[in-house]
Write a protein that holds these residues in place. Structure first.
Motif, PDB file in Angstrom:
ATOM      1  N   ARG A  38      24.865  40.432  31.091  1.00  0.00           N
ATOM      2  CA  ARG A  38      24.465  41.792  32.071  1.00  0.00           C
ATOM      3  C   ARG A  38      23.315  42.431  31.529  1.00  0.00           C
ATOM      4  O   ARG A  38      22.680  43.227  32.209  1.00  0.00           O
ATOM      5  N   PHE A  95      33.110  33.789  24.927  1.00  0.00           N
ATOM      6  CA  PHE A  95      33.111  33.883  26.613  1.00  0.00           C
ATOM      7  C   PHE A  95      33.063  35.764  26.799  1.00  0.00           C
ATOM      8  O   PHE A  95      31.835  35.860  27.685  1.00  0.00           O
ATOM      9  N   TYR A  96      33.614  36.369  26.287  1.00  0.00           N
ATOM     10  CA  TYR A  96      33.572  37.822  26.445  1.00  0.00           C
ATOM     11  C   TYR A  96      32.211  38.215  26.038  1.00  0.00           C
ATOM     12  O   TYR A  96      31.531  39.298  26.934  1.00  0.00           O
ATOM     13  N   GLU A  97      31.932  38.071  24.914  1.00  0.00           N
ATOM     14  CA  GLU A  97      30.503  38.479  24.450  1.00  0.00           C
ATOM     15  C   GLU A  97      29.317  37.935  25.313  1.00  0.00           C
ATOM     16  O   GLU A  97      28.416  38.715  25.652  1.00  0.00           O
ATOM     17  N   SER A 115      27.854  32.564  17.449  1.00  0.00           N
ATOM     18  CA  SER A 115      28.891  31.744  17.934  1.00  0.00           C
ATOM     19  C   SER A 115      29.097  30.559  16.991  1.00  0.00           C
ATOM     20  O   SER A 115      29.915  30.106  16.622  1.00  0.00           O
ATOM     21  N   ILE A 172      37.460  32.206  23.253  1.00  0.00           N
ATOM     22  CA  ILE A 172      37.662  33.530  24.214  1.00  0.00           C
ATOM     23  C   ILE A 172      36.761  34.731  23.754  1.00  0.00           C
ATOM     24  O   ILE A 172      36.017  35.188  24.651  1.00  0.00           O
ATOM     25  N   TYR A 173      36.676  35.017  22.415  1.00  0.00           N
ATOM     26  CA  TYR A 173      35.549  35.807  21.955  1.00  0.00           C
ATOM     27  C   TYR A 173      34.121  35.469  22.510  1.00  0.00           C
ATOM     28  O   TYR A 173      33.292  36.441  23.014  1.00  0.00           O
ATOM     29  N   TRP A 196      29.339  37.327  28.459  1.00  0.00           N
ATOM     30  CA  TRP A 196      29.482  38.064  29.628  1.00  0.00           C
ATOM     31  C   TRP A 196      28.709  39.301  29.571  1.00  0.00           C
ATOM     32  O   TRP A 196      27.913  39.931  30.402  1.00  0.00           O
ATOM     33  N   GLN A 197      28.850  39.887  28.457  1.00  0.00           N
ATOM     34  CA  GLN A 197      28.188  41.245  28.105  1.00  0.00           C
ATOM     35  C   GLN A 197      26.947  40.889  27.992  1.00  0.00           C
ATOM     36  O   GLN A 197      26.146  41.938  28.596  1.00  0.00           O
TER      37      GLN A 197
END
Length: 298
Positions: free
Chosen positions: A94, A86-88, A29, A83-84, A90-91
């Motif tokens: 998990r 946030f997506y990464e 990041s 945005i990228y 989230w992955q």
């Protein structure tokens, strides 16, 4: 700016490789933000070079607005990076991967030093140029990101909480977004020819009306061509028999000294406009306080 570009660009590559090797999303990041820093600085330098071009028959106001377009582009890039992240993140929440905290700490500490040097180099120009301000803002936010990564590395080393890494990455993105919005808003205001930030149109109109020879002011427009380039155009109704040249000189000097208006166009009238588009007995006169500059804008 060239030194800041060299430092940031070089360390961006090192940080991206370090993030991949250590498995740290926070480092990746930070490297992504350093990428936007690098592009922002490169565009800023290009914008300054292009902005210095003299006006021509196709660009009668010159190329100063290129830096505003560059600043808007930088803001758009920052939104895309957020945005990228946030997506990464989230992955990774998990399925948290293993993170090597010690190399992560070392790389982030070096990144902090690079950011502090770059901030120091850019601090002088960021108050004068929206484009440099954009680059400074990105380096400043990246400095905070490096601090966040350092804290995250310490927490992971002491507790083993690998989920703390994507959390830091998300916090970095959230921290950057409001400042990105401010930069985008300022750029859009210039591109939409809005009244520049900090300029009070009512005060300027009152200042023109305060002249004893003025009977009215209408069709007043104030906009920015670029950073520090304020333009004004207006119709001014004068009392009969007023010396137009004398009125223009003192009004233009007042606007320049008190409100930093660099380009003035005043249409002087001795009778009220009979129509919004057609004004009788008018004289179009451009700012004579800087003839060379305004001939280039003819």
């Amino acid at each position: 700016m060239w030194i800041a570009l060299s430092l940031t660009g070089s360390f961006m590559i090192a940080e991206a490789v370090g993030g991949w090797l250590t498995g740290s999303l926070a480092l990746i990041s930070d490297a992504a933000h350093m990428l936007t820093d690098t592009v922002a600085l490169a565009i800023a330098l290009l914008a300054i070079r292009i902005g210095k071009r003299a006006a021509d028959r196709r660009r009668t106001f010159g190329y100063g607005r290129f830096e505003i377009i560059a600043a808007a582009f930088n803001a758009g890039m920052l939104f895309a990076v957020a945005i990228y992240i946030f997506y990464e993140a989230w992955q990774r929440f998990r399925m948290p991967p293993e993170v090597q905290s010690i190399p992560m700490l070392v790389i982030a500490s070096l990144g902090l030093i690079v950011n502090l040097i770059s901030m120091r180099l850019l601090s002088a120009g960021q108050s004068e140029s929206l484009n440099v301000k954009g680059a400074y803002l990105e380096v400043w936010s990246d400095m905070l990101g490096s601090l966040g990564v350092i804290i995250g590395a310490g927490v992971i080393y002491l507790t083993g909480w690998t989920w703390f890494d994507p959390l830091i990455a998300v916090l970095i993105a959230v921290w950057v977004l409001p400042r990105t919005y401010i930069l985008l808003k300022a750029s859009a205001n210039v591109l939409l020819e809005g009244v520049p930030e900090g300029v009070e149109i009512d005060k300027i109109e009152s200042s023109i009306r305060s002249d004893a020879d003025v009977r009215g002011v209408h069709d007043l427009h104030i906009w920015g061509l670029g950073s520090g380039q304020i333009s004004l155009a207006a119709h001014v109704l004068l009392a009969p028999g007023v010396q137009v040249d004398s009125f223009l000189r003192r009004t233009e000097m007042k606007l320049k000294s008190e409100y930093k208006v660099t380009h003035t166009t005043l249409q002087c009238e001795f009778e009220p406009c009979a129509d919004e588009d057609i004004c009788s007995l008018s004289t179009n006169v451009h700012d004579r306080d800087d003839e060379h500059d305004h001939h280039s804008h003819a």
